[in-house]
Structures are given as structure tokens and as C-alpha cells.
Design a protein around this motif. Structure first.
Motif, PDB file in Angstrom:
ATOM      1  N   VAL A   9       2.309  23.457  20.688  1.00 51.05           N
ATOM      2  CA  VAL A   9       3.457  24.474  21.213  1.00 51.05           C
ATOM      3  C   VAL A   9       2.552  25.580  21.535  1.00 51.05           C
ATOM      4  O   VAL A   9       2.927  26.173  22.314  1.00 51.05           O
ATOM      5  N   PHE A  10       1.584  26.015  20.704  1.00 46.95           N
ATOM      6  CA  PHE A  10       0.970  27.250  21.044  1.00 46.95           C
ATOM      7  C   PHE A  10      -0.006  26.980  22.396  1.00 46.95           C
ATOM      8  O   PHE A  10       0.146  27.992  23.378  1.00 46.95           O
ATOM      9  N   ALA A  11      -0.327  25.712  22.648  1.00 42.67           N
ATOM     10  CA  ALA A  11      -1.109  25.667  23.970  1.00 42.67           C
ATOM     11  C   ALA A  11      -0.314  25.433  24.960  1.00 42.67           C
ATOM     12  O   ALA A  11      -0.504  26.340  25.932  1.00 42.67           O
ATOM     13  N   THR A  12       0.980  25.185  24.812  1.00 46.84           N
ATOM     14  CA  THR A  12       1.858  25.042  25.945  1.00 46.84           C
ATOM     15  C   THR A  12       2.512  26.427  26.134  1.00 46.84           C
ATOM     16  O   THR A  12       2.796  26.853  27.243  1.00 46.84           O
ATOM     17  N   ARG A  13       2.714  27.172  24.999  1.00 49.93           N
ATOM     18  CA  ARG A  13       3.294  28.559  25.272  1.00 49.93           C
ATOM     19  C   ARG A  13       2.191  29.546  26.112  1.00 49.93           C
ATOM     20  O   ARG A  13       2.504  30.154  26.778  1.00 49.93           O
ATOM     21  N   THR A  41       9.412  32.473  18.687  1.00 44.10           N
ATOM     22  CA  THR A  41      10.546  32.621  17.265  1.00 44.10           C
ATOM     23  C   THR A  41      10.875  31.502  16.779  1.00 44.10           C
ATOM     24  O   THR A  41      11.135  31.449  15.511  1.00 44.10           O
ATOM     25  N   SER A  42      11.084  30.443  17.715  1.00 47.52           N
ATOM     26  CA  SER A  42      11.422  29.272  17.010  1.00 47.52           C
ATOM     27  C   SER A  42      10.375  28.490  16.087  1.00 47.52           C
ATOM     28  O   SER A  42      10.751  27.929  15.070  1.00 47.52           O
ATOM     29  N   ILE A  43       9.310  28.589  16.664  1.00 48.23           N
ATOM     30  CA  ILE A  43       8.130  27.829  15.943  1.00 48.23           C
ATOM     31  C   ILE A  43       7.970  28.500  14.785  1.00 48.23           C
ATOM     32  O   ILE A  43       7.457  28.018  13.691  1.00 48.23           O
ATOM     33  N   ASP A  44       7.910  29.947  14.758  1.00 50.44           N
ATOM     34  CA  ASP A  44       7.620  30.865  13.469  1.00 50.44           C
ATOM     35  C   ASP A  44       8.751  30.419  12.435  1.00 50.44           C
ATOM     36  O   ASP A  44       8.392  30.150  11.327  1.00 50.44           O
ATOM     37  N   GLN A  51       6.858  25.400   5.401  1.00 48.12           N
ATOM     38  CA  GLN A  51       5.949  26.079   4.014  1.00 48.12           C
ATOM     39  C   GLN A  51       6.896  26.438   2.787  1.00 48.12           C
ATOM     40  O   GLN A  51       6.511  26.268   1.869  1.00 48.12           O
ATOM     41  N   GLY A  52       8.307  26.601   3.046  1.00 49.11           N
ATOM     42  CA  GLY A  52       9.001  27.024   1.944  1.00 49.11           C
ATOM     43  C   GLY A  52       9.657  25.792   1.217  1.00 49.11           C
ATOM     44  O   GLY A  52       9.554  25.733  -0.129  1.00 49.11           O
ATOM     45  N   MET A  53       9.320  24.611   2.062  1.00 47.61           N
ATOM     46  CA  MET A  53       9.874  23.315   1.251  1.00 47.61           C
ATOM     47  C   MET A  53       8.549  22.628   0.884  1.00 47.61           C
ATOM     48  O   MET A  53       8.815  21.977  -0.022  1.00 47.61           O
ATOM     49  N   PHE A  54       7.368  22.755   1.633  1.00 47.71           N
ATOM     50  CA  PHE A  54       6.456  21.923   1.128  1.00 47.71           C
ATOM     51  C   PHE A  54       5.181  22.631   0.940  1.00 47.71           C
ATOM     52  O   PHE A  54       4.937  23.074  -0.264  1.00 47.71           O
ATOM     53  N   LEU A  98      15.345  22.503  12.814  1.00 50.49           N
ATOM     54  CA  LEU A  98      14.650  23.349  13.514  1.00 50.49           C
ATOM     55  C   LEU A  98      13.746  22.896  14.420  1.00 50.49           C
ATOM     56  O   LEU A  98      13.547  23.593  15.543  1.00 50.49           O
ATOM     57  N   LEU A  99      13.284  21.821  14.469  1.00 49.35           N
ATOM     58  CA  LEU A  99      12.388  21.241  15.420  1.00 49.35           C
ATOM     59  C   LEU A  99      13.386  20.774  16.610  1.00 49.35           C
ATOM     60  O   LEU A  99      13.009  21.058  17.733  1.00 49.35           O
TER      61      LEU A  99
END
Length: 117
Positions: A9-13, A41-44, A51-54, A98-99
Motif C-alpha cells: 500500500v505504501f509503495a502504491t501510495r 487514513t484507510s491503512i492507518d 494491532q488491537g485484535m492481534f 476495513l480491508l
């Protein structure tokens, strides 16, 4: 798998941001600008929920290769998201939702780039 998602996502962004600066088309400029802002915003949101779940993720490095065809990169990412959905979400419906929001950002940008510019 979430680490690879972040890297992709960061590479494409980042590549869309570069394309945003290069284009002479106002419609493309706007669509790409919306993409790189909405993607962060979406990936964050997705990563924080994950991270909250896992557990905390650990992305060691972000790729810096330049993609000259951002439409192709976005389409490839969407295919990769779909192929790796279960591994990315670890079966969590909330993370999957979210994905899907991230996929929405990609899809609406592809619509704008392919049909409005």
C-alpha cells in the motif's frame, strides 16, 4: 501478511503521489491526490484495528521501486488483497471490513482514472 500489505500500500501510495505531481490532467491530479490522502487514513485505521485484535506489526522497510503505471499497480494490489484476504485478516470480520474500505479507495480511484480523466 499484514506487513506485506503495508509495504504494498505504501509503495502504491508513494507512486501515485509522484504521478500526481507529474500529470497534466486536472482530473488525474485530483483522483491521485484523493487516493494518496484516503489511503493513509484507510491503512492507518486497518493497522491500528489489527494491532488491537492481534499484536503490534513490525514493518522493517518500505519498498521504493517506482511504478510507472499506477493503474496497473492498483489493479495488481486489488488482486493481491483478494488472494490473501484470509491471511491478512486472520479470519476477523472487522479487519476484513476495513480491508474492504481500503479496496473501496482503490476502486473509486480506478473508476475516476479510467472513466473521468
Amino acid at each position: 501478511m499484514i506487513n506485506e500489505l503495508v509495504q504494498r500500500v505504501f509503495a502504491t501510495r508513494n507512486n501515485t503521489h509522484l504521478a500526481h505531481w507529474k500529470t497534466k490532467s486536472y482530473a488525474q491530479h485530483q483522483a491521485l491526490g484523493d487516493f494518496y490522502e484516503d489511503t493513509i487514513t484507510s491503512i492507518d485505521t486497518l493497522v491500528e484495528a489489527f494491532q488491537g485484535m492481534f499484536d503490534l506489526i513490525s514493518v522493517k522497510e518500505l519498498p521504493c521501486e517506482v511504478c510507472t503505471d499506477v493503474i496497473k499497480c492498483m489493479e495488481e494490489d486489488l488482486i493481491w488483497f483478494s488472494e490473501n484476504r484470509t491471511k491478512i485478516t486472520k479470519g476477523s470480520e472487522m479487519v476484513d471490513n476495513l480491508l474492504q474500505e481500503l479496496e473501496h479507495v482503490y476502486s473509486k480511484t480506478l473508476y475516476k482514472l479510467n472513466n473521468l480523466s
